[in-house]
Design an enzyme around this catalytic site. Structure first.
Site, PDB file in Angstrom:
ATOM      1  N   CYS A 166     -24.513  55.148  24.770  1.00 19.16           N
ATOM      2  CA  CYS A 166     -24.199  54.465  23.664  1.00 19.16           C
ATOM      3  C   CYS A 166     -25.104  54.649  22.543  1.00 19.16           C
ATOM      4  O   CYS A 166     -24.917  54.650  21.592  1.00 19.16           O
ATOM      5  CB  CYS A 166     -24.332  52.733  24.104  1.00 19.16           C
ATOM      6  N   HIS A 306     -27.614  47.989  25.520  1.00 23.20           N
ATOM      7  CA  HIS A 306     -26.801  48.620  24.608  1.00 23.20           C
ATOM      8  C   HIS A 306     -27.148  48.867  23.264  1.00 23.20           C
ATOM      9  O   HIS A 306     -28.054  48.319  22.577  1.00 23.20           O
ATOM     10  CB  HIS A 306     -25.383  47.595  24.658  1.00 23.20           C
ATOM     11  N   ASN A 337     -18.584  49.531  17.368  1.00 22.08           N
ATOM     12  CA  ASN A 337     -18.777  49.824  18.973  1.00 22.08           C
ATOM     13  C   ASN A 337     -18.314  51.283  19.172  1.00 22.08           C
ATOM     14  O   ASN A 337     -17.580  51.867  18.569  1.00 22.08           O
ATOM     15  CB  ASN A 337     -18.002  48.638  19.752  1.00 22.08           C
TER      16      ASN A 337
END
Length: 373
Positions: A166, A306, A337
């Site tokens: 991520c 994250h 995202n």
């Protein structure tokens, strides 16, 4: 009308609404779908809902025993969504998504891409801290701003769930938008190069965006994702970066002070920010502005697991919880995202919206940007 029938109707309405929207038109806030109280379902209704879930998400299990295990997890998650819906102070709705047959521990393990070490500030000499805008400057900062409206934000990518990448995706998304702002051309760059070549990070084991941006600056650039494609695997071979193939180059790493006003000014004036946060409230998110209590989503940097990219911000007027005839302001961040375009449901479309101003989930701890050539 049964609760299960209500759930079907909500799904149909959401899908019809999504298909009617022009994909080039963006709202400054994602409208919330209807909240469902899953705890009111009977065991038979829950199992029927689970069957529908397996069909909709095209999931198959290796055995009946494993299916029963996943059904139990699914039931537990439905109750978890009820608690999250009750606790949230914004307009977020939590419910069934692609992760609903995972335990929360599995979810954290598969999506984690933050290096579990103290935040390394060894690159101070290259950092730029933006001063707080003067009162006169603040007047020119609009209440709502979204880089998607400027046509410089590319498609939602999907990192997969076998690699904690991520941070690489958040870093590349930030650089891609900055490149588009400067050159008025959307191009896609290589996350795999960062996984393979940034020695300050640990490939699929995680990293920090500031180290990755520093790597791009020092290495001489970032390749296209066509010449250095994403594999979503740990870096088991040598770095394959070819400097002659580099397109995007970084002039300077930018670290913005962890202050919502300064971050807002930076996003509007300069471009997106890569951020780290706790992913607890991303689990089951189905739209709206999330504003969970600290007990449900830690603000501590050490709990960040994250990374994503802030592409805009806004303020929504919502009805007051104390007096339904009054309204209250709900400031929020718009965050890109890397879990695919279906994340967050048909309205969020791969983005999430989170409260702005009190470091919800730690999103305002370490905002990172850059200046590209």
């Amino acid at each position: 009308m049964s609760l299960l029938c209500s759930w079907f109707i909500v799904c149909v309405l959401l899908l019809n609404d999504a298909s009617a929207q022009d994909s080039r038109t963006y709202e400054h806030i994602s409208p919330s779908p209807e909240k469902i109280t899953y705890g009111a379902l009977t065991p038979n209704e829950t199992e029927l809902l689970f069957d529908l879930y397996l069909r909709d998400y095209d999931k198959m299990y290796r055995s009946n025993d494993f299916r029963r295990e996943r059904l139990d997890i699914f039931r537990e998650n439905l109750l978890r969504y009820d608690k999250m819906n009750e606790a949230d102070r914004g307009t977020a709705v939590y419910g069934i998504d692609q992760f609903s047959d995972w335990t929360f521990e599995e979810f954290k393990q598969r999506i984690s891409g933050i290096k579990k070490e103290p935040f390394d500030l060894s690159v101070n000499e290259s950092m730029v801290y933006y001063d707080d805008p003067s009162p006169g400057d603040k007047k020119i900062i609009p209440e709502n701003f979204d880089w998607r409206d400027e046509g410089v934000v590319g498609r939602i990518k999907e990192q997969g769930f076998i690699c904690g990448s991520c941070s690489a995706f958040a870093t590349v998304a930030t650089l891609e938008i900055l490149y588009s702002i400067k050159h008025r051309s959307i191009k896609y760059f290589s996350e795999q190069q960062l996984l393979d070549c940034d020695t300050r990070s640990r490939g699929c084991g995680g990293g920090w965006s500031h180290n990755m941006i520093k790597y791009v600056q020092e290495a001489g650039g970032l390749e296209s994702d066509k010449t250095y494609p994403y594999k979503g695997e740990n870096a088991t071979s040598e770095c394959l970066f070819d400097k002659d193939m580099a397109i995007l180059k970084v002039r300077r790493l930018v670290m913005v002070e962890p202050d919502s006003d300064m971050m807002t000014a930076h996003v509007c004036r300069n471009g997106p920010l890569a951020v780290s946060l706790s992913a607890e409230s991303l689990y089951g998110y189905r739209g709206g502005v999330m504003h969970p209590p600290s007990s449900g989503c830690s603000k501590d940097l050490e709990h960040a697991d994250h990374a994503a990219t802030i592409v805009g911000y806004g303020v929504s007027e919502v009805r007051s919880e104390d007096d339904r005839n009054r309204k209250r302001s709900l400031p929020y961040w718009i965050v890109k995202n890397s879990w695919g375009k279906n994340y967050g449901g048909p309205r969020a479309r791969g983005y999430f919206y989170i409260y702005r101003g009190d470091n919800t989930c730690g999103i305002e701890n370490k905002p990172t940007g850059a200046v590209v050539e």
